[in-house]
Enzyme design. Sequence first.
Site, PDB file in Angstrom:
ATOM      1  N   GLU A  50      -4.542  -6.526  14.948  1.00  0.00           N
ATOM      2  CA  GLU A  50      -4.041  -5.205  14.546  1.00  0.00           C
ATOM      3  C   GLU A  50      -5.170  -4.165  14.641  1.00  0.00           C
ATOM      4  O   GLU A  50      -4.921  -2.980  14.781  1.00  0.00           O
ATOM      5  CB  GLU A  50      -3.469  -5.263  13.113  1.00  0.00           C
ATOM      6  CG  GLU A  50      -2.375  -4.228  12.869  1.00  0.00           C
ATOM      7  CD  GLU A  50      -1.706  -4.332  11.498  1.00  0.00           C
ATOM      8  OE1 GLU A  50      -2.381  -4.121  10.484  1.00  0.00           O
ATOM      9  OE2 GLU A  50      -0.496  -4.609  11.443  1.00  0.00           O
ATOM     10  N   GLU A  79      10.626  -4.581   4.447  1.00  0.00           N
ATOM     11  CA  GLU A  79      10.730  -5.980   4.020  1.00  0.00           C
ATOM     12  C   GLU A  79      10.399  -6.127   2.535  1.00  0.00           C
ATOM     13  O   GLU A  79      11.108  -6.794   1.772  1.00  0.00           O
ATOM     14  CB  GLU A  79       9.750  -6.855   4.820  1.00  0.00           C
ATOM     15  CG  GLU A  79      10.069  -6.991   6.289  1.00  0.00           C
ATOM     16  CD  GLU A  79       9.381  -5.955   7.160  1.00  0.00           C
ATOM     17  OE1 GLU A  79       9.165  -4.810   6.679  1.00  0.00           O
ATOM     18  OE2 GLU A  79       9.068  -6.266   8.313  1.00  0.00           O
ATOM     19  N   HIS A  90      -4.834 -33.200  17.685  1.00  0.00           N
ATOM     20  CA  HIS A  90      -3.718 -34.043  18.121  1.00  0.00           C
ATOM     21  C   HIS A  90      -2.540 -33.198  18.571  1.00  0.00           C
ATOM     22  O   HIS A  90      -1.408 -33.672  18.629  1.00  0.00           O
ATOM     23  CB  HIS A  90      -3.321 -34.984  16.988  1.00  0.00           C
ATOM     24  CG  HIS A  90      -4.464 -35.868  16.593  1.00  0.00           C
ATOM     25  ND1 HIS A  90      -4.735 -37.053  17.232  1.00  0.00           N
ATOM     26  CD2 HIS A  90      -5.446 -35.692  15.676  1.00  0.00           C
ATOM     27  CE1 HIS A  90      -5.822 -37.592  16.701  1.00  0.00           C
ATOM     28  NE2 HIS A  90      -6.277 -36.789  15.765  1.00  0.00           N
ATOM     29  N   GLY A 131      -4.799  -1.840   5.091  1.00  0.00           N
ATOM     30  CA  GLY A 131      -3.994  -2.964   4.605  1.00  0.00           C
ATOM     31  C   GLY A 131      -4.640  -4.315   4.895  1.00  0.00           C
ATOM     32  O   GLY A 131      -4.738  -5.182   4.027  1.00  0.00           O
ATOM     33  N   ARG A 132      -5.114  -4.491   6.130  1.00  0.00           N
ATOM     34  CA  ARG A 132      -5.676  -5.805   6.509  1.00  0.00           C
ATOM     35  C   ARG A 132      -7.088  -6.018   5.977  1.00  0.00           C
ATOM     36  O   ARG A 132      -7.701  -7.050   6.241  1.00  0.00           O
ATOM     37  CB  ARG A 132      -5.614  -5.977   8.031  1.00  0.00           C
ATOM     38  CG  ARG A 132      -6.259  -4.861   8.830  1.00  0.00           C
ATOM     39  CD  ARG A 132      -5.839  -4.913  10.290  1.00  0.00           C
ATOM     40  NE  ARG A 132      -6.299  -3.748  11.047  1.00  0.00           N
ATOM     41  CZ  ARG A 132      -5.636  -2.606  11.132  1.00  0.00           C
ATOM     42  NH1 ARG A 132      -4.493  -2.444  10.495  1.00  0.00           N
ATOM     43  NH2 ARG A 132      -6.111  -1.611  11.871  1.00  0.00           N
ATOM     44  N   LYS A 153       0.844  -1.200   0.000  1.00  0.00           N
ATOM     45  CA  LYS A 153       0.000   0.000   0.000  1.00  0.00           C
ATOM     46  C   LYS A 153       0.881   1.252   0.000  1.00  0.00           C
ATOM     47  O   LYS A 153       0.673   2.162  -0.780  1.00  0.00           O
ATOM     48  CB  LYS A 153      -0.911  -0.039   1.234  1.00  0.00           C
ATOM     49  CG  LYS A 153      -1.820   1.148   1.351  1.00  0.00           C
ATOM     50  CD  LYS A 153      -2.760   1.000   2.539  1.00  0.00           C
ATOM     51  CE  LYS A 153      -3.460   2.326   2.805  1.00  0.00           C
ATOM     52  NZ  LYS A 153      -4.350   2.285   3.952  1.00  0.00           N
ATOM     53  N   LYS A 162       9.507  -0.463  13.856  1.00  0.00           N
ATOM     54  CA  LYS A 162      10.070  -0.182  12.528  1.00  0.00           C
ATOM     55  C   LYS A 162      11.172   0.865  12.640  1.00  0.00           C
ATOM     56  O   LYS A 162      12.231   0.742  12.027  1.00  0.00           O
ATOM     57  CB  LYS A 162       8.980   0.367  11.595  1.00  0.00           C
ATOM     58  CG  LYS A 162       7.894  -0.601  11.213  1.00  0.00           C
ATOM     59  CD  LYS A 162       6.960   0.052  10.205  1.00  0.00           C
ATOM     60  CE  LYS A 162       5.715  -0.777   9.996  1.00  0.00           C
ATOM     61  NZ  LYS A 162       4.702  -0.127   9.186  1.00  0.00           N
TER      62      LYS A 162
HETATM   63  O1  F6P Z   1       3.310  -2.548   9.746  1.00  0.00           O
HETATM   64  C1  F6P Z   1       1.998  -2.939   9.653  1.00  0.00           C
HETATM   65  C2  F6P Z   1       1.479  -2.739   8.279  1.00  0.00           C
HETATM   66  O2  F6P Z   1       1.352  -1.380   8.014  1.00  0.00           O
HETATM   67  C3  F6P Z   1       0.166  -3.444   8.064  1.00  0.00           C
HETATM   68  O3  F6P Z   1      -0.919  -2.741   8.547  1.00  0.00           O
HETATM   69  C4  F6P Z   1       0.169  -3.634   6.598  1.00  0.00           C
HETATM   70  O4  F6P Z   1      -0.761  -4.592   6.182  1.00  0.00           O
HETATM   71  C5  F6P Z   1       1.599  -4.049   6.368  1.00  0.00           C
HETATM   72  O5  F6P Z   1       2.341  -3.297   7.299  1.00  0.00           O
HETATM   73  C6  F6P Z   1       2.134  -3.853   4.975  1.00  0.00           C
HETATM   74  O6  F6P Z   1       2.058  -2.523   4.566  1.00  0.00           O
HETATM   75  P1  F6P Z   1       2.246  -2.115   3.055  1.00  0.00           P
HETATM   76  O7  F6P Z   1       1.145  -2.735   2.276  1.00  0.00           O
HETATM   77  O8  F6P Z   1       2.174  -0.615   3.046  1.00  0.00           O
HETATM   78  O9  F6P Z   1       3.584  -2.618   2.605  1.00  0.00           O
END
Ligand code: F6P
Length: 545
Positions: free
Chosen positions: A355, A214, A386, A269-270, A208, A514
């Site tokens: 979240e 990452e 199990h 995002g979620r 987003k 972060k």
């Molecule tokens: O750090 C949390 C977060 O912002 C989530 O809410 C989101 O889904 C994820 O990181 C990834 O964010 P992006 O889509 O901006 O890379």
Amino acid sequence: MLKNINPTELKAWKKLQKNFDNDKRTLKTRFFEDPDRFNKYHIKWDGLLFDFSKNHIGSETFSLFKELLNEANVREAIQLQQGGEKINVTENRAVLHTALRNMSGDPILMDGEDVMPGIRDSWAKLAAFSNEVRSGDWKGHTGKRITDVVNIGIGGSDLGPRMVINALRPFVSDAMDFHFVANVDGADLHEVLRKVDAETTLFIIASKTFTTQETMKNANSAKEWFLNHGGAESSVAKHFVAVSTNADGVAGFGIDTKNMFGFWDWVGGRYSVWSAIGLPVILAIGFQGFQEFLSGAHAMDKHVATADWDKNIPAQMAMLGIWYRNFHGAASHAILPYDQYMDRFAAYFQQGDMESNGKYVGRDGKKVNYATGPIIWGEPGTNGQHAFYQLIHQGTDLIPADFIASKKPQHSLTDHHPILLANFIAQTEALMTGKSRTEVEIEMRQAGISDATVDEIAPFRVFEGNRPTNSIVADELNPYHLGQLIAAYEHKIFIQGYIWNVFSYDQWGVELGKVLAKAVLGELTGSGVRHEHDSSTSALINYLK
Ligand code: F6P
């Protein structure tokens, strides 16, 4: 604006407290006294059955749930959310994932402007692109069709499409393999790159913000790999597309914004699997299938907004969750799909729920004095039986659980299904009824065990039972019913967050880590300044340097 509520001050809340204090009947007693419980406490709607009769509620509790939903004016809150109000106050944003699946043709206004034309444009672009890739018309730089799709994203830009593709595996095209890379641990990308061919791989960089550390690291490494495996800068466009709200970031990375699928800051995002973030799903099951997925969710949006509270699945899920969290003191909630295809469902709602509602500051900016979001966890049955079910049956914590299954399997080994369903049913029965000391003793004696051993061992074999569960059954796990199910949980989360008076659509709690990671990275690699840390942190940095 969502109004401020102190839930514990609501009249219905206080009455619920009294109901809790005064009515400690066990589930078994409740069923014994009222054999009609199933009829009273289940909802059948549009191919879904929601049986919530195996819960610690009686008719008074049930009517107080309704009273609380009315007193808090949840109906109005739902209308505000679905109507485009900026209810995500700390980010000054609307929360309109429901518009992304608005199949009604009605306009949805945000800041006085209809968001639907933009959504329809995005559907058209996604449909055209996915048709081209699925048909094989979209060629890689050496003229071969795409055989592998690699989604690079994390959190909401990973878990949604990953979970949905798994859940809908029987609907997924065999022409392509789908891979997901989320972790910045190089092992994640490394293992995928080992399996794919640069000539026939399409990378989707999903973020987003297009700033997530990452995802940017993985995206850069994937591009480097592509360039080192026969790709040229000029052919990047054939193999890299982006899904983002940040066009500048996408262009800066070197992806032509023609190959960017946009969405909007009012999609959390979620909650973004319904947007262009669902591109891997569209490539996997086709745009038509994706529209069925959206239609299921849209049906649930209408259901939550209009159904009476006692026939309203998300509202009952939400109230039951509050009942256990705030009155029974349950710290966690298990989601247990009896469906191997739903193996990422609980993980998906770990983010979705935790979240959203993992917050101790209320909408009034003050620390709340009651519990908010529970820990969400779970794995598919029967595997969990199990492994960790021991603790659900005989542990010291109360763990309310959702059991989810489908009437009809989506595979050809149909003789497995009755066994799966028998376990699904038996577990909720066992959790409720348990096994008394008398039953254990009779059973042991009948097996010829001596009185002395019975006395010694019987206590360990007793199950208290009285553990509550919901049973959710879909006619089948197809795109439509999966859409309904996901949306039901989303609305549950919204209603709970609203009643708990938290802002469910921000996530400030993930920011500090972060920022600190960036500072520590500079120190680990020697490229940044040294910071003051506690002795443990400093020692770890030195140890790993
Ligand atoms: O750090 C949390 C977060 O912002 C989530 O809410 C989101 O889904 C994820 O990181 C990834 O964010 P992006 O889509 O901006 O890379």
